[in-house]
Design an enzyme around this catalytic site. Structure first.
Site, short mmCIF file in Angstrom:
data_model
loop_
_atom_site.label_atom_id
_atom_site.label_comp_id
_atom_site.label_asym_id
_atom_site.label_seq_id
_atom_site.Cartn_x
_atom_site.Cartn_y
_atom_site.Cartn_z
N GLY A 512 31.93 -4.52 -17.65
CA GLY A 512 31.71 -5.70 -16.54
C GLY A 512 31.39 -5.12 -15.08
O GLY A 512 31.78 -4.01 -14.86
N GLY A 514 31.73 -6.51 -11.27
CA GLY A 514 31.74 -7.53 -10.10
C GLY A 514 31.46 -7.29 -8.84
O GLY A 514 31.03 -5.88 -8.71
N GLY A 515 31.99 -8.06 -7.97
CA GLY A 515 31.49 -7.85 -6.50
C GLY A 515 32.15 -6.69 -5.90
O GLY A 515 31.78 -5.94 -5.03
N PHE A 516 33.41 -6.11 -6.51
CA PHE A 516 34.23 -5.05 -6.01
C PHE A 516 34.34 -4.03 -7.01
O PHE A 516 35.00 -3.00 -6.55
CB PHE A 516 35.59 -5.64 -5.87
CG PHE A 516 35.77 -6.72 -5.00
CD1 PHE A 516 34.94 -6.81 -3.67
CD2 PHE A 516 36.13 -8.10 -5.17
CE1 PHE A 516 35.23 -7.69 -2.92
CE2 PHE A 516 36.28 -9.01 -4.53
CZ PHE A 516 35.73 -9.16 -3.40
N GLY A 517 33.62 -4.03 -7.94
CA GLY A 517 33.50 -2.48 -8.58
C GLY A 517 33.09 -3.05 -10.18
O GLY A 517 32.92 -4.03 -10.72
N VAL A 519 34.24 -2.65 -14.48
CA VAL A 519 35.14 -2.83 -15.15
C VAL A 519 35.18 -2.19 -16.58
O VAL A 519 33.98 -2.12 -17.12
CB VAL A 519 35.63 -4.09 -15.53
CG1 VAL A 519 37.00 -4.26 -16.48
CG2 VAL A 519 35.76 -4.95 -14.24
N LYS A 533 39.82 -1.77 -13.70
CA LYS A 533 38.80 -2.30 -12.72
C LYS A 533 39.05 -1.20 -11.74
O LYS A 533 40.09 -0.97 -10.98
CB LYS A 533 39.48 -3.20 -12.19
CG LYS A 533 38.52 -4.03 -11.12
CD LYS A 533 38.78 -5.68 -11.13
CE LYS A 533 38.77 -6.02 -9.52
NZ LYS A 533 39.09 -7.36 -9.37
N ASP A 630 38.24 -18.14 -5.91
CA ASP A 630 37.01 -17.65 -6.67
C ASP A 630 37.14 -18.06 -8.14
O ASP A 630 36.85 -17.13 -9.05
CB ASP A 630 37.00 -16.27 -6.47
CG ASP A 630 35.49 -15.85 -6.83
OD1 ASP A 630 34.36 -16.67 -6.61
OD2 ASP A 630 35.30 -14.56 -6.86
#
Ligand SMILES: *[C@@H]1O[C@H](CO)[C@@H](O)[C@H](O)[C@H]1NC(C)=O
Ligand SMILES: *[C@@H]1O[C@H](CO)[C@@H](O)[C@H](O)[C@H]1NC(C)=O
Ligand SMILES: *[C@@H]1O[C@H](CO)[C@@H](O)[C@H](O)[C@H]1NC(C)=O
Ligand SMILES: *[C@@H]1O[C@H](CO)[C@@H](O)[C@H](O)[C@H]1NC(C)=O
Ligand SMILES: *[C@@H]1O[C@H](CO)[C@@H](O)[C@H](O)[C@H]1NC(C)=O
Ligand SMILES: *[C@@H]1O[C@H](CO)[C@@H](O)[C@H](O)[C@H]1NC(C)=O
Ligand SMILES: *[C@@H]1O[C@H](CO)[C@@H](O)[C@H](O)[C@H]1NC(C)=O
Ligand SMILES: *[C@@H]1O[C@H](CO)[C@@H](O)[C@H](O)[C@H]1NC(C)=O
Ligand SMILES: *[C@@H]1O[C@H](CO)[C@@H](O)[C@H](O)[C@H]1NC(C)=O
Ligand SMILES: *[C@@H]1O[C@H](CO)[C@@H](O)[C@H](O)[C@H]1NC(C)=O
Length: 824
Positions: A512, A514-517, A519, A533, A630
């Site tokens: 995956g 996401g906005g922050f990095g 996975v 993550k 969120d």
């Protein structure tokens, strides 16, 4: 055959005077002295699921004897007896002889069809339509549930449809085969050009053929599904089965709920589709198609060619191979497949190149080595034999070796298997790269430097902007600091462990982003599966979110929250280690994706309740009292038992006992889930989480995304659509077409919609609290308020400048968490 003919002549003499004998049909059986006439009489199975009688497909005028679903109003035939020999008038008669032959005749005595039983004659024969749709002939005396007692059964002669209880495959002892054949036309059930049958050479797989040409191949069975087949999760409508032993090899499926009606069909265009009947909508809904896209066309890229649906052109040669045929104007002809750039020569050293996420090549020439247990042994065994061109190792099948051609490979965005293709060592060695590569490298180095400069400039700019924003009051930072003081009882993983577990953060292990990095999936040396993550280094937000998440989540313990196992800090790298969730995230399961089968009602309801419990814990019961900020489908993960787990606490905020509402200038969240007062004014509270929960509920029930929702009749988003249906008195029309809400649960289904609408109301004060919501979902007869107008029920009201341009096409970028810096 001769004796049959001899036998029937006296038989017909005896039966011609029809009026002489009793023909009252006893519900679901026919005895030798009874007949079924073409006058509207039918046999109905005891459970009233199936019906047998004469029918005309699409009012063709031709009469056939068939079996169809009794409970489906639009006659859907699953089996036809005299498919090659229609009766053109209503003189058809179905009966059985006293020796146990099933016959259909017309015009008093013309034989149209017979089922001469291969086994010996049966005394006291009786024909019975069973509750699973199987028409069986057997001794009246013997037990109906024992399949060995049937001297003939319709399940042994499939037409174009597979239903639960039927098999697709082979009896290896008797060599009897069960396979599907498409109809010739919608009015003509005689065998058409497509067949779908089990191939037993090499490793079993199911092959769709048009005439003698293969058009589709299922990948090898991996214990749960065929490697090429759509993703199947548990808790879905049906469960596939593969039996592979010395007596049988066959595929079958069963419905997870007896009230579900489903069927798999090979249609006249050669598509293999699994349908489910939705009685509320009165329509068949296709749950999965075996062929998901053009890359499933058999061997479309030829030998050693690889199909990737996300690329243009779709076909490419494996690394180290070149197209065999080249057409004019640089267009490749893939029918010839690919050739090695450097031929294999076994007196020279060879190695293997790994290709991931693959539908492995055609297994008809494959050899399974059951003694080679580990990957290394599998590799060694391939290396020894010069004609072994590739190997793969799968959990359930073991070690596979390919010889000769590698046909019909495709890549999947996720899933699939690893294949190791044999290459001359010189092709694998990076030191012998040609000059061409060097030129490309220097060109890309220049562009890389330019890009780097740009990135650094952007980061610096962003940092300054962010620091300015931070200096003004942005976070209730005193709350964070109070927790930092306490010691965290959380294991620190070392970087080497994590790196090894994730195969050095290989792309194949990425699950995956996401906005922050990113996975990654990993496996610790003790065998435990983890999700890592890895916060992106260049994300200025990283450290803050990291600390926040670690501190918050380390203190939280609830079965509906994802569990943090530890973290890892290595130089400027920060990583969070979670328990691994095999069923991935909710968005992959609920939004209409062709390769995923839809979830059944009970699972969806349990997921809704689970999420509600998790949020209630955050809001009220945890030591910290937390607003998540969120909540969205991609942040809900599912474990092996489909229990929902809330994840991603990067934006979560704690709040004090009486502190109810916060104001932030930095609005962070995801479009489509943000409450109006939060998106517009930066006000967040438990009620903004309730709004997001409401959106989630409506998404789970409808199977549609709120953002990007499209309806031909209006401009509303999902919330507006739900609100419109509610006011029109048709709330249940919101439900996903593939979602069957059992009668016993229709009241609770309606209640879920109402709860969803109550949660997304415009005014935060009107929205219920999480504890109220759980009462509404859990209690027997709760009193529910009438919902008022939802917030953001048209896309245009969102303070998003490009919303009008994104409405028509589904965007993936809007899935990631966004930050809106308020210009005030
Ligand atoms: C028809 O056959 C059944 C069973 O073989 C028997 O019970 C029944 O009496 C018969 N009816 C007539 C009219 O012969
Ligand atoms: C069909 O024919 C059978 C036997 O002649 C009779 O018992 C039955 O009532 C008829 N059914 C209809 C619907 O006419
Ligand atoms: C029915 O059979 C009779 C004689 O057995 C024949 O004369 C007649 O043409 C047949 N009718 C049809 C429709 O086949
Ligand atoms: C019975 O059916 C078989 C094919 O299944 C056919 O070969 C045979 O001729 C039929 N018997 C009669 C009497 O028509
Ligand atoms: C039916 O029953 C008779 C005896 O009643 C037996 O001889 C025969 O084998 C049975 N046939 C089957 C198919 O069970
Ligand atoms: C099978 O493939 C050949 C070669 O591509 C083609 O000529 C033929 O028409 C195909 N047959 C069918 C039944 O599609
Ligand atoms: C076969 O199924 C596909 C997908 O549902 C459909 O588009 C096509 O029209 C069907 N073909 C026929 C002949 O019904
Ligand atoms: C394989 O390599 C050996 C050693 O370099 C060479 O003698 C031989 O001719 C090669 N064989 C082929 C088929 O190229
Ligand atoms: C299977 O693998 C083993 C090594 O694990 C090897 O010794 C054996 O020869 C292999 N068998 C075949 C048929 O390749
Ligand atoms: C290599 O494997 C093939 C297929 O199993 C077999 O026919 C051949 O004899 C093997 N060659 C050697 C040298 O083992």
């Amino acid at each position: 055959m001769k004796c049959n003919t001899l036998f029937y002549i006296p038989f017909f003499f005896f039966f011609i005077p029809r009026f002489l004998f009793e023909s009252a049909i006893g519900g679901d059986t026919i005895a030798p002295n009874q007949t079924l006439l073409d006058n509207g009489t039918t046999l109905v199975s005891q459970n009233r699921n199936f019906e047998l009688g004469f029918f005309s497909p699409w009012n063709s005028g031709n009469r056939f004897v068939g079996i169809w679903f009794k409970k489906v109003p639009q006659q859907t035939v699953v089996w036809v007896a005299n498919k090659n020999n229609p009766i053109t008038d209503s003189s058809g008669v179905l009966t059985i002889t006293s020796s146990g032959n099933i016959i259909i005749f017309k015009n008093q005595s013309d034989m149209v069809w017979n089922a001469s039983s291969p086994s010996s004659a049966v005394s006291n024969p009786i024909l019975k339509l069973l509750g699973n749709g199987n028409l069986v002939l057997k001794n009246d005396t013997s037990d109906y549930d024992n399949p060995d007692g049937y001297s003939w059964q319709s399940f042994d002669y499939p037409c174009d449809t597979l239903i639960p209880g039927m098999k697709l495959g082979r009896n290896l002892r008797t060599n009897q085969e069960w396979y599907l054949t498409s109809w010739k036309g919608i009015q003509d059930p005689s065998p058409g050009e497509f067949t779908y049958r089990m191939r037993t050479e090499g490793l079993p797989s199911i092959i769709l053929r048009q005439g003698s040409n293969i058009t589709f191949r299922s990948g090898p069975w991996d214990g749960v599904r065929f490697g090429g087949a759509p993703v199947l999760h548990q808790n879905t409508v049906f469960r596939p089965i593969l039996v592979y032993n010395s007596d049988y090899v066959y595929y079958a499926f069963e419905n997870t709920d007896v009230s579900i009606i489903s069927r798999m069909v090979v249609n006249q265009s050669g598509l293999v589709i699994h349908f489910m009947w939705n009685p509320n909508r009165n329509q068949w809904v296709d749950i999965t198609k075996m062929q998901s896209d053009r890359c499933d066309d058999y061997a479309i890229c030829g030998n050693f060619g690889l199909c990737d649906i996300d690329k243009s052109p779709r076909c490419a040669c494996l690394n180290g191979f070149t197209p065999r045929l080249r057409q004019d104007w640089g267009r490749f002809d893939w029918s010839g497949g690919c050739l090695r750039r450097v031929p294999l020569n076994c007196s020279m050293p060879t190695g293997f190149r790994k290709i991931s996420n693959l539908k492995v090549p055609d297994t008809s020439t494959c050899i399974v080595n059951r003694t080679a247990v580990s990957v290394e042994e599998c590799r060694e065994a391939c290396l020894i034999n010069c004609s072994c061109v590739a190997y793969a190792r799968t959990e359930l099948i073991g070690c596979l070796h390919w010889f000769g051609e590698l046909l019909d490979m495709r890549t999947y965005a996720q899933g699939g298997q690893d294949l190791f293709v044999r290459m001359p060592l010189s092709e694998l060695d990076s030191s012998t790269k040609s000059k061409k590569v060097a030129v490309i490298a220097s060109v890309s180095a220049v562009s890389f430097l330019l890009l780097l400069a740009l990135t650094i400039w952007l980061i610096i700019r962003r940092r300054t902007a962010k620091n300015k924003a931070d200096q003004k009051h942005d976070y209730p930072s005193e709350v964070d600091q109070s927790i930092v003081g306490e010691d965290l009882d959380l294991p620190l993983f070392d970087f080497v462990t994590i790196s090894a577990a994730t195969d050095v953060f290989s792309l194949a292990n990425k699950i995956g982003e996401g906005g922050f990095g990113r996975v990654y999936k990993g496996v610790l040396s003790i065998g435990k599966e983890i999700a890592v993550k890895r916060l992106s280094k260049d994300s200025g937000q990283g450290l803050r979110e990291f600390k926040n998440e670690v501190i918050l989540i380390a203190k939280l313990q609830h079965r509906n929250l994802v569990r943090l196992l530890g973290c890892c800090i290595h130089r400027d790298e920060r990583m969070l280690v979670y328990e691994y969730m095999p069923n991935k995230s909710l968005d992959l399961l609920i939004f209409n994706q062709t390769e995923v089968t839809p979830l059944i009602w009970q699972t969806r309801f349990d997921i809704i309740v689970g999420i509600a419990r998790g949020i209630l814990y955050l809001h009220r019961d945890s030591r910290l009292r937390i607003i998540h900020r969120d909540l969205k489908a991609s942040n809900i993960l599912l474990d092996g038992e489909m229990n929902p787990k809330i994840s991603d606490f990067g934006l979560a905020r704690t709040f004090g006992g009486d502190q109810y509402q916060e104001n932030t200038k930095r609005v962070m969240g995801t479009y489509g889930y943000m409450a109006p007062e939060y998106a517009v004014d930066g006000l967040f509270s438990v009620k903004s989480d309730v709004f997001s929960f409401g959106v989630l509920v409506l998404e789970i029930l409808s199977g549609k995304k709120n953002r990007g929702f499209y309806h031909p009749d209006h401009d509303l988003n999902l919330l507006g659509h739900a609100w419109k249906l509610w006011n029109e008195g048709n709330p249940m029309d919101l439900l996903d077409a593939s979602l069957l809400v059992p009668k016993s649960a229709s009241e609770i289904g309606l209640r879920c919609i109402q709860v969803g609408l109550l949660c997304v109301q415009q005014r935060a004060e009107d929205r219920p609290t999480m504890s109220n919501i759980l009462l509404m979902l859990d209690s027997e007869n709760p009193v529910l308020a009438q919902p008022k107008q939802p917030g953001f029920y048209t896309e245009r009201t969102v303070t998003d400048t490009d919303s009008s341009s994104t409405r028509k096409k589904p965007l993936t970028s809007n899935e990631i968490t966004v930050t809106l810096l308020q210009g005030r």
